[in-house]
Scaffold this active site. Structure first.
Site, PDB file in Angstrom:
ATOM      1  N   HIS A  87       1.084  -1.159  -0.047  1.00 42.26           N
ATOM      2  CA  HIS A  87       0.127  -0.151  -0.102  1.00 42.26           C
ATOM      3  C   HIS A  87       1.057   1.149  -0.037  1.00 42.26           C
ATOM      4  CE1 HIS A  87      -2.952   2.614   1.101  1.00 42.26           C
ATOM      5  NE2 HIS A  87      -4.048   1.827   0.840  1.00 42.26           N
ATOM      6  N   GLY A 128       5.740  21.770  10.396  1.00 45.09           N
ATOM      7  CA  GLY A 128       6.837  20.884  10.734  1.00 45.09           C
ATOM      8  C   GLY A 128       8.011  21.068   9.580  1.00 45.09           C
TER       9      GLY A 128
END
Lengths: 307, 307
Positions: B83, B165
């Site tokens: 995935h 961030g």
């Protein structure tokens, strides 16, 4: 049986003194794990209805405290109001929520009834699904003669002996404790100037005149003279789902040259009643009330807090 | 904003080590007022999905702790799975429950994103309804190149700069935090021996080939060779309600000589999606998701415990 969610909809014989109603509500809310969903007081009826819910243990305790508080603050010897009643905490029904089986509410009604009889020395009649005798299934039969008539008949008449507690009536009277399905109030609006059309449809569909099971209905005028209303109570949507009722009203209306303009729910409905409608509309192969995120979260939340 | 219920469905890049998943789940459950509804781990994808819910404050705290725990225990440099993923706590979507507005989840995503960037020093990309740039609305676009590609592009490419961030990727990678409507998985079964019929219907109804908004669909064979399935995800039942989708599939099936035998929901559905179906079937003049006893009890329960 822990973990089952139930609703309790007690009717108390006080609709005027707000301080008394506050005290009664406080007695319910003292119990951790119980949420009061609604309180409705009617000064003409001199009567109030509380709606609260939670897990069975908490609801049983809150129902007991409500009955104790009502009995301590309401005196039937001086109570006047137009609604029939036999006691301070007049009727206390337990109603299954979600996947809770009716048997759980029957057991709960009997457990609370036994405790009320023993600890509060009040006569208790079990009614509805909790009735121990078919003659007590209907609330109207249990309440026959009201407080004033019951004072004598509870002593004289063996058929009016309570299920629990003493065969005599004090100032707090008696309490009918029972179990019943969730009652759904559902109205269908018709385009027709004739109130008689709505009245005739109501008669055609209600159980009492041979119509659909668990359906009560009446015709009403609305504020708009072009619109009349068939107002119903469905006492058990498992017996007559809302889409079946809607289709029947539509059929009866069409036969009388009226058209349905829409419908409305009054108050709350169980998720299962909506799920029934969706199951029919979408031909679901399976769909239970616990399939909604809200129902699932509700059960898990109670599980979580139970610890 | 207190009192709003939201669901969070974080995907973490670990589907094999049960002890790590236990730790991550414990980090969620440490937070009072949060209920874990589901956990599903896939070892082939090497990925797990948690479902938890509660009020926004509790859910925000639990999401933060989950991201912190995942970042501390999962190393993307050695992670393998089929995935696509960019980080340890790969995707963290917030989903409105009941009457909660989408704007509440957008605000929640941005608040948690800012805190993750500041306190955990992890790059955060806002996606879905919380995206601050249209190019980040689709999760696939945010995840393009995966962890391995993002290591360089987050430094070099101004368009891949995180919303919060640092512009550099550590072993925990980055996190996509977003808001989206509740996704409903809904299948319709057809009587036809031809898989091609289900495939053609899926193509006709899905948004990507010009069909219904917010609908993804594929055709599948079932265990019964006489039955084929149109399997759908409805990304927003407010845009395409289930009865509209059902009617479209029925129409397309009928045009191809197949008949609908029934339908099914996979997993949970919001009460609002069932209410939409009931509203259409019964021509309700108004009916909101808060009209069910379960939804009402859920909100009151949270109110009660909040105190």
């Amino acid at each position: 049986m822990a973990g089952y969610l139930v609703e309790c909809v007690p009717n108390v014989s006080e609709g005027r003194r707000q301080d008394v109603l506050d005290q009664i509500q406080a007695a319910i809310q003292e119990v951790k794990g119980v949420a009061v969903l609604d309180r409705h007081a009617d000064p003409i009826h001199n009567r109030a209805v509380f709606t609260f819910a939670g897990e069975i243990g908490a609801v049983a305790e809150a129902a007991f405290r409500l009955i104790r508080e009502a009995a301590a603050t309401i005196d039937l010897r001086t109570h006047r109001g137009v609604h029939p009643r036999i006691g301070a905490a007049d009727v206390v029904p337990f109603v299954p929520i979600g996947e809770t089986p009716m048997a759980v509410c029957v057991e709960l009604a009997r457990r609370v009834g036994r405790r009320v009889g023993a600890e509060l020395d009040l006569p208790v009649f079990l009614y509805g699904e909790a009735a121990q005798d078919p003659s007590r299934k209907r609330l109207a039969d249990v309440r026959r003669g009201e407080y004033e008539g019951l004072v004598q008949s509870i002593v004289d008449d063996a058929l009016r002996r309570p299920d629990f507690g003493p065969s005599r009536l004090g100032p707090a009277g008696a309490t009918a404790i029972g179990a019943r399905p969730f009652l759904v109030a559902y109205n269908v609006n018709l385009r027709t100037p004739e109130l008689a059309t709505a009245t005739a449809i109501a008669r055609a569909i209600r159980e009492s005149s041979g119509g659909l099971p668990a359906v009560q209905a009446r015709g009403f005028a609305t504020a708009d003279p072009a619109i009349q209303q068939v107002s119903t109570n469905v006492l058990d949507t498992a017996r007559t789902p809302l889409h079946v009722l809607f289709a029947a009203i539509e059929r009866e209306a069409s036969a009388r040259g009226a058209t349905v303009v829409g419908s409305e729910l009054v108050g709350l409905v169980p998720t299962a009643a909506l799920a029934d409608v969706a199951r029919d509309a979408l031909r679901f192969e399976h769909l239970d009330a616990d399939a909604t995120i809200e129902s699932r979260l509700l059960s898990r939340t109670f599980e979580r807090w139970r610890g």
